[in-house]
Write an enzyme that holds these catalytic residues in place. Structure first.
Site, mmCIF file in Angstrom:
data_model
loop_
_atom_site.group_PDB
_atom_site.id
_atom_site.type_symbol
_atom_site.label_atom_id
_atom_site.label_comp_id
_atom_site.label_asym_id
_atom_site.label_seq_id
_atom_site.Cartn_x
_atom_site.Cartn_y
_atom_site.Cartn_z
ATOM 1 N N ASN A 56 56.895 30.870 32.057
ATOM 2 C CA ASN A 56 56.816 32.068 31.774
ATOM 3 C C ASN A 56 57.157 32.684 31.091
ATOM 4 O OD1 ASN A 56 55.670 34.358 33.343
ATOM 5 N ND2 ASN A 56 57.942 35.379 34.347
ATOM 6 N N MET A 85 49.987 37.621 38.341
ATOM 7 C CA MET A 85 51.644 39.061 39.106
ATOM 8 C C MET A 85 51.328 38.115 40.554
ATOM 9 S SD MET A 85 51.604 40.981 36.726
ATOM 10 C CE MET A 85 52.144 41.939 37.548
ATOM 11 N N GLY A 138 45.837 40.095 29.631
ATOM 12 C CA GLY A 138 45.775 38.943 28.562
ATOM 13 C C GLY A 138 46.156 38.492 26.794
ATOM 14 N N SER A 139 47.105 39.385 26.851
ATOM 15 C CA SER A 139 47.633 39.327 25.389
ATOM 16 C C SER A 139 48.253 38.341 25.063
ATOM 17 C CB SER A 139 47.993 40.948 24.923
ATOM 18 O OG SER A 139 48.987 41.020 24.942
ATOM 19 N N ASN A 140 49.260 37.701 25.999
ATOM 20 C CA ASN A 140 49.883 36.903 25.514
ATOM 21 C C ASN A 140 49.191 35.641 25.559
ATOM 22 O OD1 ASN A 140 52.511 37.236 25.853
ATOM 23 N ND2 ASN A 140 52.508 37.944 27.120
ATOM 24 N N HIS A 170 58.446 36.938 30.107
ATOM 25 C CA HIS A 170 58.556 38.132 31.496
ATOM 26 C C HIS A 170 59.825 39.008 30.382
ATOM 27 C CE1 HIS A 170 61.534 40.583 34.771
ATOM 28 N NE2 HIS A 170 61.560 40.225 33.833
HETATM 29 C C1 GRF Z 1 54.341 40.844 29.442
HETATM 30 O O1 GRF Z 1 54.722 42.241 29.589
HETATM 31 C C2 GRF Z 1 54.209 39.941 29.379
HETATM 32 O O2 GRF Z 1 55.770 39.886 29.886
HETATM 33 C C3 GRF Z 1 54.141 39.993 31.819
HETATM 34 O O3 GRF Z 1 53.632 40.898 31.861
HETATM 35 C C4 GRF Z 1 53.083 41.419 30.951
HETATM 36 C C5 GRF Z 1 51.493 40.303 30.828
HETATM 37 O O4 GRF Z 1 50.798 41.350 29.561
HETATM 38 N N1 GRF Z 1 55.081 38.870 32.448
HETATM 39 P P1 GRF Z 1 49.431 40.729 28.929
HETATM 40 O O5 GRF Z 1 48.628 40.350 29.521
HETATM 41 O O6 GRF Z 1 49.610 39.199 27.982
HETATM 42 O O7 GRF Z 1 48.920 41.241 27.975
#
Ligand code: GRF
Length: 226
Positions: free
Chosen positions: A109, A92, A14-16, A111
């Site tokens: 999304n 996922m 969940g860093s994004n 990627h």
């Molecule tokens: C990220 O690299 C994103 O691009 C991909 O999955 C990863 C998720 O990372 N879809 P986080 O859970 O947001 O840290």
């Protein structure tokens, strides 16, 4: 304009998700995350939601009649909360049609590769295995394919000779955390217009900076239009 209500779908770290929370809390992004849905009860994203008082639901596909039923229920939960944009942040699963149909061009999304190359899992590993000199990340609208929807914003980074999957991922992730909130900001300002496969951005100022890797001799990489 009413404030944009965001629903996030995440399966892991969940860093994004966090980068969007931070952007909102620092008031650089005028939006509100009203719900996190996760398919993984031990996702770190849940802790982040709790810490920032964001409602969350754990919804696992088992227990639903079908994949369509699962995604239709997710769509209902999001509609109930009047969500205007869904962000997939490390979710996922391939999103099912009932959710896509309920939110046309309102699902994004991120990627970790320069789409359309290296879709699917392990974009960074695929880039290293192929031997590209540049990779990066892409924010795109979600359609029924896997990482195939119209591209909103991309960031490119060099791939170094001694990169490992970890070092390349870290370099890319830094830009993921920059471009995802930016794409959401453009959306929230009503500046994204989908024309076929292309996303036009209103009020976009063109820059012609480039990344060349490995670098060419000083002075020989300038490019002028016309
Ligand atoms: C990220 O690299 C994103 O691009 C991909 O999955 C990863 C998720 O990372 N879809 P986080 O859970 O947001 O840290």
């Amino acid at each position: 304009m009413p404030i944009l209500r965001i629903g996030a779908l995440a399966s892991g770290r969940g860093s994004n998700f966090q980068s969007i929370i931070d952007e909102i809390e620092s008031q650089r992004l005028k939006a509100q995350i009203v719900l996190l849905i996760t398919d993984n009860p031990s996702a770190l994203a849940i802790e982040r939601a709790k810490k920032h008082s964001i409602e969350y639901l754990v919804m696992m596909p088992k227990g639903y009649k079908s994949r369509d039923d699962y995604f239709a229920t997710i769509a209902e939960e999001l509609k109930k909360r009047d969500v205007g944009l869904i962000v997939l942040a490390g979710f996922m699963k391939i999103v099912g049609k009932p959710l896509i149909d309920a939110f046309p061009y309102r699902i994004m999304n991120i990627h970790p590769a320069l789409l359309p190359v290296f879709p699917g899992l392990h974009g960074q590993r695929q880039a290293l295995q192929y031997g590209v000199k540049l990779s990066g990340c892409t924010v795109h609208f979600v359609d029924e394919g896997m990482d195939t929807g119209p591209i909103i914003i991309q960031a490119a980074v060099p791939v170094f000779q001694d990169d490992t999957e970890e070092t390349l991922s870290e370099r890319i992730l830094f830009y993921e955390h920059k471009i995802y909130p930016e794409a959401i900001r453009l959306f929230s300002e009503g500046r994204l217009e989908v024309q076929g496969r292309t996303v036009k951005i209103k009020g976009y100022v063109q820059h012609s900076t480039s990344i060349v890797n490995p670098p060419v001799k000083a002075g020989s990489d300038s490019y002028r239009e016309g």
